[in-house]
Design an enzyme around this catalytic site. Structure first.
Site, PDB file in Angstrom:
ATOM      1  N   ASP A 179      48.400  48.771  26.393  1.00 57.23           N
ATOM      2  CA  ASP A 179      47.771  49.012  27.515  1.00 57.23           C
ATOM      3  C   ASP A 179      48.030  48.218  28.582  1.00 57.23           C
ATOM      4  OD1 ASP A 179      46.041  51.050  26.725  1.00 57.23           O
ATOM      5  OD2 ASP A 179      44.643  49.922  25.652  1.00 57.23           O
ATOM      6  N   LYS A 196      39.124  49.392  19.325  1.00 59.81           N
ATOM      7  CA  LYS A 196      40.271  48.454  19.752  1.00 59.81           C
ATOM      8  C   LYS A 196      40.213  47.031  19.353  1.00 59.81           C
ATOM      9  CE  LYS A 196      41.774  51.108  23.823  1.00 59.81           C
ATOM     10  NZ  LYS A 196      42.096  51.231  25.367  1.00 59.81           N
TER      11      LYS A 196
END
Length: 270
Positions: free
Chosen positions: A103, A66
């Site tokens: 997210d 990420k």
């Protein structure tokens, strides 16, 4: 046929193909969503090959990529400077491949009815998921935020970078009181060390939120339910962030009515 996937290392545990596959079938799209295991040293070659394939619409990015993804995909939206982690790569309308983060919105959706203004919050972890959580919390005007993490200096730097007041403590520190406790680490996930916390300091109206979804019933959530605390499991965030990514990949919003969501959760927990 449009193609999208989820990449990570490991990746076999990912439920993303079930989620996106459910929506693809419901909408009768000519599309496929799959898993793809990509090691850290294979990221550059992966994105080079996929970017050259016009059928490839993008990918979700999970542990441990990420942050590393910024080195391989353009970031015109300034995600690195704000959240500092990305979980979605997609092909824009102009055909160029770029990244973003879904997210933060996925994390916030299940708790959008909570009044957290001025309330103390505890976050466990300081990785990519924690960055998304802290980004959302910074916009909710929460009270002091305590981060529990192995690397206390890293956690303290994260608090500062998001403009949050609070403190960083080691993982084995006594849990402070909080209105919201979020496990944003991989602890408790299949194949990872367990997360052992004494929840006694939490008040009766506290909410315990675990972003881990494999297993869905983590030790943390089981302990919270033993105390009859309100809980939020990892599927809520997973489905929320996936819905945003799905629209970026395929150009249409997934079906998110109550009946569809209940059927999807049943599929994921079967």
């Amino acid at each position: 046929m449009m193609l999208a996937e989820v990449i990570g290392d490991p990746i076999a545990h990912s439920k993303s193909p079930l989620i996106h596959g459910f929506w693809i079938e419901r909408l009768a799209l000519d599309a496929e969503y799959r898993r793809c295991q990509v090691a850290a040293d294979g990221l550059a070659a992966y994105f080079e090959a996929r970017s050259a394939d016009p059928a490839w619409r993008g990918c979700n990015v999970t542990i441990p990529h990420k942050i590393a993804v910024f080195d391989h995909v353009p970031d015109p939206g300034g995600v690195r400077a704000t959240i500092g982690a990305a979980n979605t790569v997609f092909r824009g309308e102009d055909g160029k491949v770029i990244l973003t983060n879904t997210d933060a919105a996925g994390f916030y959706a299940p708790i959008n009815q909570l009044d957290l203004a001025g309330a103390p919050v505890v976050v466990i972890g300081a990785g990519g998921a924690a960055r998304a959580v802290l980004f959302a919390l910074a916009r909710l005007d929460v009270g002091p935020v305590t981060i529990l993490n192995r690397n206390v200096l890293k956690a303290a730097a994260l608090l500062s970078s998001f403009g949050l007041k609070g403190k960083a403590l080691p993982l084995d520190a006594t849990l402070p009181t909080a209105a919201l406790l979020v496990n944003a680490s991989a602890l408790g996930m299949v194949g990872q060390p367990p997360l052992e916390l004494d929840l006694a300091p939490l008040p009766e109206d506290a909410v315990v939120y675990d972003v881990v979804y494999a297993p869905l019933e983590t030790r943390l959530l089981a302990a919270a339910r033993d105390r009859e605390l309100e809980t939020v499991d990892g599927l809520d965030m997973l489905i929320g962030q996936a819905a945003l990514a799905f629209e970026l990949f395929f150009g249409v919003a997934p079906p998110r009515d109550e009946a569809s969501d209940d059927e999807l959760r049943a599929l994921l927990t079967a």
